[in-house]
Design an enzyme around this catalytic site. Structure first.
Site, PDB file in Angstrom:
ATOM      1  N   HIS A  17     -33.939   4.147  21.886  1.00 53.95           N
ATOM      2  CA  HIS A  17     -34.978   3.601  22.774  1.00 53.95           C
ATOM      3  C   HIS A  17     -34.590   3.832  24.241  1.00 53.95           C
ATOM      4  CE1 HIS A  17     -35.967   0.568  19.359  1.00 53.95           C
ATOM      5  NE2 HIS A  17     -36.871   1.532  19.340  1.00 53.95           N
ATOM      6  N   LYS A  41     -44.629  -7.300  11.147  1.00 51.31           N
ATOM      7  CA  LYS A  41     -43.269  -7.323  10.618  1.00 51.31           C
ATOM      8  C   LYS A  41     -42.614  -8.597  11.176  1.00 51.31           C
ATOM      9  CE  LYS A  41     -43.089  -2.458  12.029  1.00 51.31           C
ATOM     10  NZ  LYS A  41     -42.446  -1.522  12.945  1.00 51.31           N
ATOM     11  N   ARG A  90     -38.393  10.978  16.033  1.00 55.41           N
ATOM     12  CA  ARG A  90     -37.030  11.270  15.561  1.00 55.41           C
ATOM     13  C   ARG A  90     -37.017  12.426  14.569  1.00 55.41           C
ATOM     14  NH1 ARG A  90     -36.013   5.207  14.021  1.00 55.41           N
ATOM     15  NH2 ARG A  90     -38.096   5.741  13.368  1.00 55.41           N
ATOM     16  N   SER A 128     -34.113   0.710  14.571  1.00 51.90           N
ATOM     17  CA  SER A 128     -33.919  -0.747  14.611  1.00 51.90           C
ATOM     18  C   SER A 128     -33.680  -1.283  13.208  1.00 51.90           C
ATOM     19  CB  SER A 128     -35.156  -1.421  15.217  1.00 51.90           C
ATOM     20  OG  SER A 128     -35.296  -1.054  16.556  1.00 51.90           O
TER      21      SER A 128
HETATM   22  O1  PNS Z   1     -41.800   0.096  17.333  1.00 49.54           O
HETATM   23  P1  PNS Z   1     -43.019   0.142  16.455  1.00 49.54           P
HETATM   24  O2  PNS Z   1     -43.084  -1.097  15.585  1.00 49.54           O
HETATM   25  O3  PNS Z   1     -43.128   1.416  15.670  1.00 49.54           O
HETATM   26  O4  PNS Z   1     -44.277   0.097  17.470  1.00 49.54           O
HETATM   27  C1  PNS Z   1     -45.600   0.076  16.977  1.00 49.54           C
HETATM   28  C2  PNS Z   1     -46.602  -0.254  18.103  1.00 49.54           C
HETATM   29  C3  PNS Z   1     -46.199  -1.509  18.835  1.00 49.54           C
HETATM   30  C4  PNS Z   1     -46.639   0.884  19.084  1.00 49.54           C
HETATM   31  C5  PNS Z   1     -47.995  -0.408  17.427  1.00 49.54           C
HETATM   32  O5  PNS Z   1     -47.881  -1.255  16.328  1.00 49.54           O
HETATM   33  C6  PNS Z   1     -49.043  -0.999  18.379  1.00 49.54           C
HETATM   34  O6  PNS Z   1     -49.427  -0.372  19.335  1.00 49.54           O
HETATM   35  N1  PNS Z   1     -49.493  -2.226  18.084  1.00 49.54           N
HETATM   36  C7  PNS Z   1     -50.489  -2.920  18.866  1.00 49.54           C
HETATM   37  C8  PNS Z   1     -51.768  -3.100  18.076  1.00 49.54           C
HETATM   38  C9  PNS Z   1     -52.673  -1.893  18.209  1.00 49.54           C
HETATM   39  O7  PNS Z   1     -53.031  -1.457  19.277  1.00 49.54           O
HETATM   40  N2  PNS Z   1     -53.093  -1.322  17.058  1.00 49.54           N
HETATM   41  C10 PNS Z   1     -54.032  -0.230  17.022  1.00 49.54           C
HETATM   42  C11 PNS Z   1     -53.373   1.108  17.115  1.00 49.54           C
HETATM   43  S1  PNS Z   1     -53.273   1.764  15.506  1.00 49.54           S
END
Ligand code: PNS
Length: 167
Positions: A17, A41, A90, A128
């Protein structure tokens, strides 16, 4: 001013990150690291703890801010006048999910673009999830997370033990 958002769960922040934050910050005038609050999660660390890890871990980056967010990412972008989302890739296994996310976001907010940065090969095995598993089993994460994050995790653990000892 070009504002980018680097969103994620960051549960916890890793060296991968940090690498993406450093490189993402060099591409925009301001990079906001958006820490997802209401993740489906169940996180190991609270949003306050995750924000603290990121603030401490990116202190050396003058154009980086760290903010918690909940709800839709596109709303967070609009709120901060941001049009760029930075995400790290990744391996090919990340691609399908990332493509879906990028396309859904652009459908909701056509003015935005997602920029993918390929993870530095030395960090490609770090996630993570792996870090949480190592922590869960009492192993050392010194090669996985920034030193500041180790200090915060140790502090959180000392406080947890302290409060459970007192009960
Ligand atoms: O680190 P992660 O858990 O892979 O991040 C995922 C994240 C936070 C980028 C994604 O879950 C997100 O943007 N969530 C906010 C809700 C949202 O906008 N959902 C619609 C897009 S599919």
């Amino acid at each position: 001013m070009r504002v980018g958002v680097y969103p994620g769960s960051f549960d916890p922040m890793t060296l991968g990150h940090l690498d993406i934050a450093e490189r993402g910050a060099s591409l925009v005038d301001k990079l906001i690291i958006g820490v997802l609050e209401n993740s489906s999660k169940k996180p190991m660390f609270t949003v306050e703890e995750r924000v603290r890890m990121l603030r401490e871990g990116t202190k050396h980056l003058p154009n980086v801010e760290v903010c918690p967010f909940s709800g839709l990412l596109v709303e967070f972008l609009k709120e901060h006048n941001a049009t760029i989302v930075v995400r790290g890739l990744r391996a090919v296994t990340d691609f399908e999910y990332e493509l879906q996310l990028a396309q859904a976001n652009r459908n909701l907010y056509p003015a935005m673009e997602t920029v993918f940065l390929t993870t530095n090969a030395q960090y490609s095995f770090i996630s993570s999830t792996v870090v949480k598993d190592i922590l869960h089993h009492g192993g050392s994460v010194e090669h996985f997370v920034p030193q500041k994050v180790i200090e915060i995790i140790n502090q959180i653990r000392r406080n947890q033990h302290g409060s459970s000892d007192g009960n």
